[in-house]
Enzyme design. Structure first.
Site, PDB file in Angstrom:
ATOM      1  N   LYS A 241       0.625  -9.491  -9.018  1.00 11.32           N
ATOM      2  CA  LYS A 241      -0.620  -9.019  -8.399  1.00 11.32           C
ATOM      3  C   LYS A 241      -1.404  -8.263  -9.457  1.00 11.32           C
ATOM      4  O   LYS A 241      -0.890  -7.313 -10.055  1.00 11.32           O
ATOM      5  CB  LYS A 241      -0.348  -8.119  -7.197  1.00 11.32           C
TER       6      LYS A 241
ATOM      7  N   MET B 102       0.850  -1.196   0.000  1.00  7.46           N
ATOM      8  CA  MET B 102       0.000   0.000   0.000  1.00  7.46           C
ATOM      9  C   MET B 102       0.882   1.240   0.000  1.00  7.46           C
ATOM     10  O   MET B 102       1.667   1.452   0.928  1.00  7.46           O
ATOM     11  CB  MET B 102      -0.939  -0.010   1.205  1.00  7.46           C
ATOM     12  N   MET B 103       0.737   2.034  -1.055  1.00  2.36           N
ATOM     13  CA  MET B 103       1.564   3.226  -1.202  1.00  2.36           C
ATOM     14  C   MET B 103       1.370   4.174  -0.022  1.00  2.36           C
ATOM     15  O   MET B 103       0.244   4.410   0.412  1.00  2.36           O
ATOM     16  CB  MET B 103       1.225   3.951  -2.504  1.00  2.36           C
TER      17      MET B 103
ATOM     18  N   GLY C 200      -5.803  -5.658   3.018  1.00  2.00           N
ATOM     19  CA  GLY C 200      -5.357  -4.327   2.653  1.00  2.00           C
ATOM     20  C   GLY C 200      -5.621  -3.319   3.747  1.00  2.00           C
ATOM     21  O   GLY C 200      -5.074  -3.397   4.841  1.00  2.00           O
TER      22      GLY C 200
ATOM     23  N   CYS D 154      -2.302  -1.471 -10.121  1.00  2.00           N
ATOM     24  CA  CYS D 154      -2.483  -0.084  -9.715  1.00  2.00           C
ATOM     25  C   CYS D 154      -3.052   0.732 -10.872  1.00  2.00           C
ATOM     26  O   CYS D 154      -2.489   0.721 -11.967  1.00  2.00           O
ATOM     27  CB  CYS D 154      -1.165   0.514  -9.249  1.00  2.00           C
TER      28      CYS D 154
ATOM     29  N   ASN E  18      -7.585 -10.636  -2.794  1.00  2.00           N
ATOM     30  CA  ASN E  18      -7.455  -9.334  -2.143  1.00  2.00           C
ATOM     31  C   ASN E  18      -8.710  -8.529  -2.460  1.00  2.00           C
ATOM     32  O   ASN E  18      -9.299  -8.687  -3.528  1.00  2.00           O
ATOM     33  CB  ASN E  18      -6.188  -8.647  -2.671  1.00  2.00           C
TER      34      ASN E  18
ATOM     35  N   GLY F  84     -11.618  -5.935   0.018  1.00  2.00           N
ATOM     36  CA  GLY F  84     -12.812  -5.883   0.853  1.00  2.00           C
ATOM     37  C   GLY F  84     -12.866  -6.879   1.992  1.00  2.00           C
ATOM     38  O   GLY F  84     -13.937  -7.115   2.560  1.00  2.00           O
TER      39      GLY F  84
END
Length: 334
Positions: A144, A23-24, A238, A105, A216, A218
């Site tokens: 991913k 996660m950025m 996440g 992304c 990945n 929710g």
């Protein structure tokens, strides 16, 4: 198959059972150290690092991590096979246990560099990137991705992408169970607005049983983790793991029987790390921001967050601020 591939260690599917997503601006080395205290088993991922930053920019500081973080994966962004191969080599040389390629992304900045989710339109190119990276390193090279992009509304696109990844030698695929809209939605909206389609990921695993598939998107509870693991090899958490990090401890307890640690004991285990980083010149705010959610849902959580948020940026802020944030909780428990 090259000699390198023939001698590489076999993939252990259980190694991807639980992981924390790249996660950025969030999963930096301080965050990962904290998450490891809460979860001895989870596989941790770096923020996305571009291959250009490592190879052309020589920003090798981006590879910094501690030994306590393992197993830890480096996520790369890029679309030039040779450059990605060199970046992967640098990552493996720095000690990372896995190199992961970002094909999910959707941000404009990432698209302008021809990587991220837009690469789902170019599976052959992704395959070439993966092959080059696999030839460069002995650690697993994983991907991913999303279930699709823009108007890719059927399963066929994801199926073709997966077939191409298998041909390239990918053994582990992490799938964010939402489409990405490359135009019209912000990265934040792309994490929330496109509907989740878990069944599409389940179908992928049924049709490609030889592939390690992690899901990945929710996932916010222990019960949801258990349900997905009945159908898939792994679950990647996440934002839930960031905003409520104690969720990681609850998952450890449920899946591995690890005793639930007291939240304060986790903080106390952070003290040597924090003090060592402060001595290196790291400002407390860069570490404490990852701790804000530790008491999520607990009495006094708001006061804990407020004390850290208001004080961590001040000159000279140190461990005493953590003690100050804990004081009301200790008084209430006395």
């Amino acid at each position: 198959m090259s000699e390198r591939h023939a001698t590489a260690a076999p993939i252990q599917a259980t190694s991807w059972r639980v992981s924390v997503a790249p996660m950025m601006d969030w999963t930096d080395r301080h965050c990962r150290y904290f998450h490891r205290l809460l979860s001895p088993h989870a596989r941790l991922y770096t923020e996305m690092v571009t291959s250009a930053a490592l190879v052309r920019g020589r920003q090798l500081r981006l590879l910094e991590h501690s030994q306590q973080e393992h197993p830890v994966a480096l996520q790369l962004g890029g679309s030039e096979p040779a450059e990605l191969a060199e970046a992967a080599r640098l990552g493996a040389g720095a000690g990372y246990d896995e190199i992961n390629l970002n094909v999910g992304c959707p941000s404009d900045r990432v698209q302008s560099g021809r990587f991220g989710a837009c690469l789902m339109y170019e599976p052959v190119l992704v395959g070439d990137c993966v092959k080059a990276m696999r030839d460069a390193v002995d650690v697993p090279v994983t991907v991913k991705c999303r279930i699709g992009v823009d108007d890719q509304d059927d399963y066929a696109g994801l199926q073709h992408f997966t077939e191409t990844m298998l041909e390239a030698g990918v053994q582990v695929l992490v799938v964010h169970a939402r489409k990405a809209w490359l135009k019209g939605l912000s990265p934040k909206e792309n994490r929330e607005i496109p509907p989740l389609d878990y069944e599409r990921v389940y179908r992928l695993k049924r049709e490609f049983p030889q592939l390690v598939v992690a899901i990945n998107g929710g996932i916010t509870t222990v019960e949801e983790v258990r349900a997905h693991l009945e159908r898939l090899d792994g679950v990647m958490l996440g934002r839930a793991a960031y905003h409520d990090p104690y969720l990681l401890a609850r998952i450890e307890h449920a899946l591995y029987g690890e005793p639930l640690p007291a939240r304060e004991s986790v903080l106390l285990h952070m003290r040597p790390y924090i003090e060592a980083e402060l001595a290196r010149g790291t400002a407390l705010k860069h570490i404490s921001r990852h701790l804000l959610g530790l008491y999520q849902g607990e009495p006094g959580a708001r006061g804990f967050r407020r004390t850290l948020s208001e004080g961590a940026h001040l000159p000279g802020a140190g461990w005493a601020l953590i003690e100050q944030a804990l004081a009301p909780r200790r008084a209430a428990a006395a």
